[in-house]
Design a protein around this motif. Structure first.
Motif, PDB file in Angstrom:
ATOM      1  N   ILE A 147       0.890  -1.685   0.280  1.00 53.24           N
ATOM      2  CA  ILE A 147       0.477  -0.007   0.476  1.00 53.24           C
ATOM      3  C   ILE A 147       1.117   1.366   0.368  1.00 53.24           C
ATOM      4  CG2 ILE A 147      -1.843   1.916   1.198  1.00 53.24           C
ATOM      5  CD1 ILE A 147      -2.995  -1.430   2.084  1.00 53.24           C
ATOM      6  N   PHE A 148       1.802   0.935   0.899  1.00 52.86           N
ATOM      7  CA  PHE A 148       2.494   1.918   0.771  1.00 52.86           C
ATOM      8  C   PHE A 148       2.976   2.716  -0.421  1.00 52.86           C
ATOM      9  CE2 PHE A 148       7.681   4.185   0.792  1.00 52.86           C
ATOM     10  CZ  PHE A 148       7.233   5.406   1.606  1.00 52.86           C
ATOM     11  N   MET A 149       4.207   1.918  -1.350  1.00 53.72           N
ATOM     12  CA  MET A 149       4.490   1.559  -2.371  1.00 53.72           C
ATOM     13  C   MET A 149       3.459   2.538  -3.513  1.00 53.72           C
ATOM     14  SD  MET A 149       7.708   0.461  -2.934  1.00 53.72           S
ATOM     15  CE  MET A 149       8.892  -0.838  -1.653  1.00 53.72           C
ATOM     16  N   ILE A 150       2.305   1.912  -3.342  1.00 55.04           N
ATOM     17  CA  ILE A 150       1.455   2.406  -4.628  1.00 55.04           C
ATOM     18  C   ILE A 150       0.727   3.802  -4.148  1.00 55.04           C
ATOM     19  CG2 ILE A 150      -1.687   1.543  -5.111  1.00 55.04           C
ATOM     20  CD1 ILE A 150      -0.088  -0.514  -4.532  1.00 55.04           C
ATOM     21  N   LEU A 151       0.698   4.037  -2.798  1.00 54.75           N
ATOM     22  CA  LEU A 151       0.309   5.761  -2.692  1.00 54.75           C
ATOM     23  C   LEU A 151       1.613   6.548  -3.119  1.00 54.75           C
ATOM     24  CD1 LEU A 151      -1.116   5.050   0.659  1.00 54.75           C
ATOM     25  CD2 LEU A 151      -2.647   5.315  -1.258  1.00 54.75           C
ATOM     26  N   VAL A 152       2.894   6.017  -2.560  1.00 60.72           N
ATOM     27  CA  VAL A 152       3.779   7.018  -3.175  1.00 60.72           C
ATOM     28  C   VAL A 152       4.366   7.012  -4.601  1.00 60.72           C
ATOM     29  CG1 VAL A 152       7.046   6.699  -3.914  1.00 60.72           C
ATOM     30  CG2 VAL A 152       5.339   6.312  -0.886  1.00 60.72           C
ATOM     31  N   VAL A 153       3.939   6.066  -5.776  1.00 61.60           N
ATOM     32  CA  VAL A 153       4.020   6.162  -6.833  1.00 61.60           C
ATOM     33  C   VAL A 153       3.022   7.274  -7.515  1.00 61.60           C
ATOM     34  CG1 VAL A 153       4.066   5.038  -8.535  1.00 61.60           C
ATOM     35  CG2 VAL A 153       4.819   4.574  -7.152  1.00 61.60           C
ATOM     36  N   ILE A 154       1.976   7.207  -6.572  1.00 62.82           N
ATOM     37  CA  ILE A 154       0.450   7.844  -6.774  1.00 62.82           C
ATOM     38  C   ILE A 154       0.753   9.192  -6.493  1.00 62.82           C
ATOM     39  CG2 ILE A 154      -1.870   8.566  -6.707  1.00 62.82           C
ATOM     40  CD1 ILE A 154      -2.174   5.895  -6.836  1.00 62.82           C
ATOM     41  N   LEU A 156       3.667  11.093  -6.056  1.00 60.91           N
ATOM     42  CA  LEU A 156       4.370  11.860  -7.243  1.00 60.91           C
ATOM     43  C   LEU A 156       4.706  11.148  -8.415  1.00 60.91           C
ATOM     44  CD1 LEU A 156       7.942   9.860  -5.656  1.00 60.91           C
ATOM     45  CD2 LEU A 156       7.502  12.146  -5.153  1.00 60.91           C
ATOM     46  N   ALA A 157       3.479  11.075  -9.143  1.00 63.54           N
ATOM     47  CA  ALA A 157       3.174  11.167 -10.357  1.00 63.54           C
ATOM     48  C   ALA A 157       1.969  11.675 -10.387  1.00 63.54           C
ATOM     49  CB  ALA A 157       2.299   9.473 -10.718  1.00 63.54           C
ATOM     50  N   ILE A 158       1.601  12.649  -9.232  1.00 64.85           N
ATOM     51  CA  ILE A 158       0.202  13.103  -9.809  1.00 64.85           C
ATOM     52  C   ILE A 158       1.238  14.750  -9.083  1.00 64.85           C
ATOM     53  CG2 ILE A 158      -1.652  14.303  -8.179  1.00 64.85           C
ATOM     54  CD1 ILE A 158      -2.599  11.869  -8.298  1.00 64.85           C
ATOM     55  N   ALA A 159       1.981  14.664  -8.176  1.00 61.70           N
ATOM     56  CA  ALA A 159       3.116  15.962  -7.509  1.00 61.70           C
ATOM     57  C   ALA A 159       4.244  16.361  -8.929  1.00 61.70           C
ATOM     58  CB  ALA A 159       3.434  15.520  -6.000  1.00 61.70           C
ATOM     59  N   PHE A 160       4.567  15.215  -9.041  1.00 62.30           N
ATOM     60  CA  PHE A 160       5.673  15.858 -10.415  1.00 62.30           C
ATOM     61  C   PHE A 160       5.392  14.737 -11.781  1.00 62.30           C
ATOM     62  CE2 PHE A 160       7.653  15.713  -5.738  1.00 62.30           C
ATOM     63  CZ  PHE A 160       7.995  16.294  -5.958  1.00 62.30           C
ATOM     64  N   GLU A 161       5.726  13.254 -11.640  1.00 62.98           N
ATOM     65  CA  GLU A 161       5.623  12.700 -13.061  1.00 62.98           C
ATOM     66  C   GLU A 161       6.292  11.704 -12.964  1.00 62.98           C
ATOM     67  OE1 GLU A 161       8.145  12.958 -16.631  1.00 62.98           O
ATOM     68  OE2 GLU A 161       9.395  15.209 -15.292  1.00 62.98           O
ATOM     69  N   TRP A 162       5.769  10.531 -13.911  1.00 65.31           N
ATOM     70  CA  TRP A 162       5.746   9.540 -14.126  1.00 65.31           C
ATOM     71  C   TRP A 162       6.848   9.553 -13.753  1.00 65.31           C
ATOM     72  CZ3 TRP A 162       7.743   6.578 -17.373  1.00 65.31           C
ATOM     73  CH2 TRP A 162       7.589   7.463 -19.054  1.00 65.31           C
ATOM     74  N   ARG A 163       7.793   9.634 -14.568  1.00 63.99           N
ATOM     75  CA  ARG A 163       9.454   8.773 -14.483  1.00 63.99           C
ATOM     76  C   ARG A 163       9.998   9.675 -12.957  1.00 63.99           C
ATOM     77  NH1 ARG A 163       7.611  11.783 -19.008  1.00 63.99           N
ATOM     78  NH2 ARG A 163       7.784  11.232 -21.046  1.00 63.99           N
ATOM     79  N   MET A 164       9.747  10.601 -12.619  1.00 68.38           N
ATOM     80  CA  MET A 164       9.986  10.549 -11.488  1.00 68.38           C
ATOM     81  C   MET A 164       9.592   9.491 -10.167  1.00 68.38           C
ATOM     82  SD  MET A 164      10.781  14.965 -10.892  1.00 68.38           S
ATOM     83  CE  MET A 164      11.450  15.563 -11.655  1.00 68.38           C
ATOM     84  N   ALA A 165       7.990   9.298 -10.398  1.00 71.68           N
ATOM     85  CA  ALA A 165       7.187   8.134 -10.138  1.00 71.68           C
ATOM     86  C   ALA A 165       8.655   7.206 -10.251  1.00 71.68           C
ATOM     87  CB  ALA A 165       6.572   7.958  -9.959  1.00 71.68           C
ATOM     88  N   LEU A 166       8.443   6.527 -11.078  1.00 71.40           N
ATOM     89  CA  LEU A 166       9.370   5.435 -11.427  1.00 71.40           C
ATOM     90  C   LEU A 166      10.598   5.350 -10.507  1.00 71.40           C
ATOM     91  CD1 LEU A 166       9.724   2.764 -13.335  1.00 71.40           C
ATOM     92  CD2 LEU A 166      10.452   4.481 -14.956  1.00 71.40           C
ATOM     93  N   ALA A 167      11.622   6.414 -11.330  1.00 67.40           N
ATOM     94  CA  ALA A 167      12.389   6.636 -10.334  1.00 67.40           C
ATOM     95  C   ALA A 167      13.132   6.508  -8.884  1.00 67.40           C
ATOM     96  CB  ALA A 167      13.895   7.623 -10.969  1.00 67.40           C
TER      97      ALA A 167
END
Length: 362
Positions: A147-154, A156-167
């Motif tokens: 759950i933590f991983m999923i929330l973090v990715v979501i 970061l993808a909203i606040a920054f972009e998906w590339r930063m979330a993936l990194a």
């Protein structure tokens, strides 16, 4: 201002810097080597799961002169050869932990310890832990991690972009893998404290990464409207501007954790501190490394694959090549072969004319 503060100011202004992004293949190679070592250690040795996860019995004795080795020998002999972990607690009491032990097998161990210490069996505090409880705790820990991983990715993808979330996700997996691998190599017991430590380092690992990403987001807002810097160069500059702060916060965080691990758990023998302190120590160090050497270079590499970033890089290279050519032409000495055909004769006539005027009488 101290030398470190002066260096930090110069790094922030972009006056000095280290090319972290440009040498990313070196950092990737080091991380892959460390990760492979951790995975091999995990596959070969496995994790030393505590009784909270595997089930077993814990015996706590009153004050006794019995040594750790003697208590271990008695417990293993009475349990039928089961491996025992013995720790000395305060007031000279002992904590004896034996995994995979049920109620019938625990009774002889309790009686044998009481006989060796010359006390009544009731003085030996015995706690039994079933494996089902440990499995429930482990399942909840894995669910919490997912759950933590999923929330973090979501986020970061909203606040920054998906590339930063993936990194950031790659950096988190990198930190977890190394920490778990070190646990397997060292052989420390995995307890609920270990799980707490692992979940704690995830947030800290993201701290430096998000700080760099935020600065990079601001610096690259209108990046395509200029032709002085590529995205990788701006990413490297953002990383250098927060480098000293990252080092300072990491060192300050590692000092108390190192005290728990090496002094509390090592010198003073408080072995229970090792469970959480080792996870924190390795995780903090790995998190600082991944924020600097993995997350930001990976974002830069992903961004440089965009068509508009490739076009920007071409413009930057063309502008720099043109500026270098102009500077080279300006610095080159004049070539005598390029003089006009009548310049030598004109110069000679001028000299003769000046000589003739000097010879005429006044």
């Amino acid at each position: 201002m101290s030398r470190l503060g002066t260096l930090g100011a110069r790094l922030y202004r972009g006056e000095v810097g280290y090319d972290f992004v440009g040498k990313r293949m070196l950092w990737y190679g080091i991380s892959i080597l460390i990760t492979i070592t951790a995975v091999v250690g995990l596959a070969v040795r496995g994790l030393n799961m505590g009784i909270e996860f595997s089930g077993g019995a814990v015996f706590t004795t009153p004050k006794s002169s019995l040594s750790v080795s003697e208590a271990k020998s008695v417990a293993q002999s009475a349990s039928g050869g089961h491996s025992a972990i013995v720790q000395r607690l305060g007031h000279d009491s002992l904590r004896i932990q034996i995994s995979d032990l049920d109620t019938k097998e625990a009774q002889p161990v309790q009686e044998a310890l009481a006989k060796e210490m010359h006390v009544a069996p009731s003085k030996i505090n015995t706690q039994l832990v079933g494996p089902s409880w440990g499995e429930e705790i482990a399942n909840k820990a894995w669910k919490g991690l997912a759950i933590f991983m999923i929330l973090v990715v979501i986020y970061l993808a909203i606040a920054f972009e998906w590339r930063m979330a993936l990194a950031a996700l790659v950096a988190l997996i990198h930190d977890l893998t190394i920490t778990v691998g070190v646990y397997a190599l060292v052989g420390f017991e995995v307890s609920p404290g270990t799980v707490i430590g692992l979940l704690t380092i995830l947030g800290y690992s993201l701290y430096d990464t998000v700080v760099v990403f935020d600065g990079l987001k601001e610096a690259s807002k209108d990046i395509t409207k200029q032709s002085r810097h590529t995205y990788s160069e701006l990413a490297n500059r953002s990383l250098n501007s927060t480098l000293v702060r990252s080092i300072n916060t990491t060192v300050v965080a590692l000092l108390p954790v190192a005290a728990l691990l090496f002094i509390g758990g090592g010198l003073l023998g408080a072995g229970m501190l090792n469970d959480i302190s080792l996870a924190l120590f390795v995780g903090l160090a790995a998190g600082a490394y991944s924020s600097i050497f993995i997350a930001t270079p990976l974002v830069a590499e992903l961004k440089e694959r965009e068509p508009r970033m490739r076009a920007l890089a071409q413009r930057v290279r063309a502008k720099r090549a043109s500026a270098a050519a102009k500077a080279e032409d300006a610095a080159a000495p004049p070539d005598p072969a390029d003089d006009g055909p009548g310049q030598a004769e004109t110069a000679a006539a001028g000299v003769a004319g000046r000589g003739g005027s000097a010879a005429r009488p006044s």
